[in-house]
Design an enzyme around this catalytic site. Structure first.
Site, short mmCIF file in Angstrom:
data_model
loop_
_atom_site.label_atom_id
_atom_site.label_comp_id
_atom_site.label_asym_id
_atom_site.label_seq_id
_atom_site.Cartn_x
_atom_site.Cartn_y
_atom_site.Cartn_z
N CYS A 167 85.27 42.64 35.12
CA CYS A 167 84.26 41.60 34.89
C CYS A 167 84.17 41.45 33.38
O CYS A 167 83.30 42.02 32.73
CB CYS A 167 82.92 42.04 35.47
N ASP B 74 82.39 46.55 34.43
CA ASP B 74 81.10 46.30 33.76
C ASP B 74 80.49 45.07 34.45
O ASP B 74 80.45 43.99 33.87
CB ASP B 74 81.38 46.04 32.26
N CYS C 185 74.27 47.40 31.69
CA CYS C 185 73.22 47.42 30.66
C CYS C 185 71.88 47.35 31.37
O CYS C 185 71.00 46.58 30.99
CB CYS C 185 73.41 46.34 29.61
N1 SAM Z 1 82.21 43.21 30.02
C1 SAM Z 1 81.67 42.04 29.36
C2 SAM Z 1 81.61 42.28 27.86
O1 SAM Z 1 81.45 43.42 27.43
O2 SAM Z 1 81.73 41.31 27.09
C3 SAM Z 1 80.34 41.62 29.95
C4 SAM Z 1 80.42 41.39 31.43
S1 SAM Z 1 78.96 40.69 32.16
C5 SAM Z 1 77.92 42.08 32.27
C6 SAM Z 1 79.47 40.45 33.81
C7 SAM Z 1 80.55 39.40 34.01
O3 SAM Z 1 81.00 39.52 35.35
C8 SAM Z 1 80.10 37.96 33.87
O4 SAM Z 1 80.88 37.33 32.89
C9 SAM Z 1 80.36 37.33 35.24
O5 SAM Z 1 80.85 36.00 35.15
C10 SAM Z 1 81.42 38.25 35.78
N2 SAM Z 1 81.55 38.32 37.25
C11 SAM Z 1 80.58 38.27 38.19
N3 SAM Z 1 81.12 38.41 39.42
C12 SAM Z 1 82.45 38.58 39.25
C13 SAM Z 1 83.55 38.78 40.13
N4 SAM Z 1 83.39 38.82 41.47
N5 SAM Z 1 84.79 38.92 39.60
C14 SAM Z 1 84.98 38.87 38.25
N6 SAM Z 1 83.98 38.66 37.38
C15 SAM Z 1 82.73 38.52 37.87
#
Ligand code: SAM
Length: 333
Positions: free
Chosen positions: A102, A179, A252
């Site tokens: 993610c 994450d 977080c």
């Molecule tokens: N790891 C990132 C960083 O440090 O910059 C922050 C990630 S943020 C907490 C969570 C991310 O997960 C979001 O960008 C969201 O779009 C993505 N997300 C949510 N569901 C997902 C899925 N099923 N597969 C991939 N990404 C997903």
């Protein structure tokens, strides 16, 4: 609100991007020169995360040339834990590919890319960066170019849950950084969550407000449950990659529901599925550890990392680091 935002002035953290800066510089004066930091700007190296500079709270660096050109990456200390922990004790020395499940907007992705790039390897190592949001993935792409990580990182607009784990493309993946979306309750700039938390902790003193607060509390609980369900599903998915030996799970969030409870359920599920993973102590020198709750032993809680926004000078954060239980056996075979 002003009172709270004042109280939460965290130090300014910036990660030296060794994709663009020589990695051997250790001396403060040399770092100052390499990054063009002014003589009168006080800073020190972080004692827990390599390559991380700690500046005084309020240090304004957004327009500094080294930030603009990608040599310095502004990133909260706790958010650096995930990739740092994922490299294991010996760094990414198995030369496997990495999945950032993610990934967007990509701070942890470029950190992982920088760490894998340090290992000499006969084949180019990849970091596959998945996200299901196109706009956020576009931002990730731009950030990878700026960080000099675009040759290492392959952005993938796809849900992590939908990956075919037997696709030959991922056969060399040995580590996953997970994450996932979370409540963000640890973010010091998310005052709404802090206020929400404060009202949950205080209880509902005024009987006239019971109904309204009960229904908003129900909504919060339902939202948390659906996040925790997704987090567990994603962690279980990570366990199914045939050649993955290491997984770092982070949020977080400060809620046990998204942290220790997800870890307990995931460990149980990995046993049941016959793909056992176990916890390994992450960041051993970091003092704040996981919370002991039902289903988690004292030792297991001690393997987990927590960061508490107000007391640790970071955003609230949680990390669990898993290794495949038959990892050693596999290597010897
Ligand atoms: N790891 C990132 C960083 O440090 O910059 C922050 C990630 S943020 C907490 C969570 C991310 O997960 C979001 O960008 C969201 O779009 C993505 N997300 C949510 N569901 C997902 C899925 N099923 N597969 C991939 N990404 C997903």
């Amino acid at each position: 609100e002003n009172r709270i935002s004042h109280a939460i002035k965290l130090p300014r953290y910036a990660r030296i991007n060794t994709l663009l800066v020589k990695e051997s510089i250790a001396d403060i004066a040399d770092i100052r020169t390499a990054l063009g930091l002014p003589e009168d700007l006080i800073f020190e190296m972080d004692p827990h995360v390599n390559d991380l500079i700690v500046f005084p709270a309020g240090t304004e660096l957004h327009t500094h040339p080294s930030v603009i050109n990608g040599k310095l990456i502004l990133q909260d200390k706790a958010s650096c834990f995930s990739a740092f922990v994922l490299q294991g004790e010996r760094g990414f020395d198995d030369h496997g590919d990495v999945i950032d499940a993610c990934a967007a907007p990509g701070n942890k992705t470029s950190h992982a890319a920088m760490l894998v790039a340090r290992k000499q390897s006969s084949r180019p190592i990849k970091v596959f960066a998945f996200d299901r949001s196109a706009t956020r993935l576009d931002l990730l792409k731009r950030r990878m170019v700026s960080a000099g990580a675009d040759k290492i990182v392959e952005p993938c607009l796809q849900s992590f849950l939908d990956i075919d784990v037997n696709d030959p493309k991922y056969q060399n993946v040995s580590a996953i950084l997970l994450d996932p979306s979370c409540s963000g309750s640890g973010m010091s700039n998310r005052l709404d969550h802090l206020l929400e938390l404060a009202s949950m902790k205080q209880g509902f003193e005024d009987p006239s407000e019971h109904d309204e607060q009960d229904s908003s509390s129900n909504e919060v609980q339902a939202r948390l449950q659906s996040l925790a369900d997704f987090q567990l599903e994603a962690l279980k998915k990570a366990f199914t990659f045939p050649n993955v030996n290491r997984i770092a799970y982070s949020t977080c969030s400060i809620f046990e529901k998204e942290n220790e409870e997800v870890v307990i359920a995931a460990l149980r599920a990995s046993e049941e599925a016959g793909t056992p993973f176990h916890l390994v102590k992450a960041l051993p020198t970091w003092p704040r550890r996981g919370i002991v709750i039902d289903g988690l032993s004292n030792d297991q809680a001690d393997y987990l990392v927590r960061a508490n926004g107000l007391e640790d000078g970071t955003n609230g954060f949680f990390v669990a680091y898993f290794e495949r239980s038959n990892n050693l056996k596999r290597k010897r075979e």
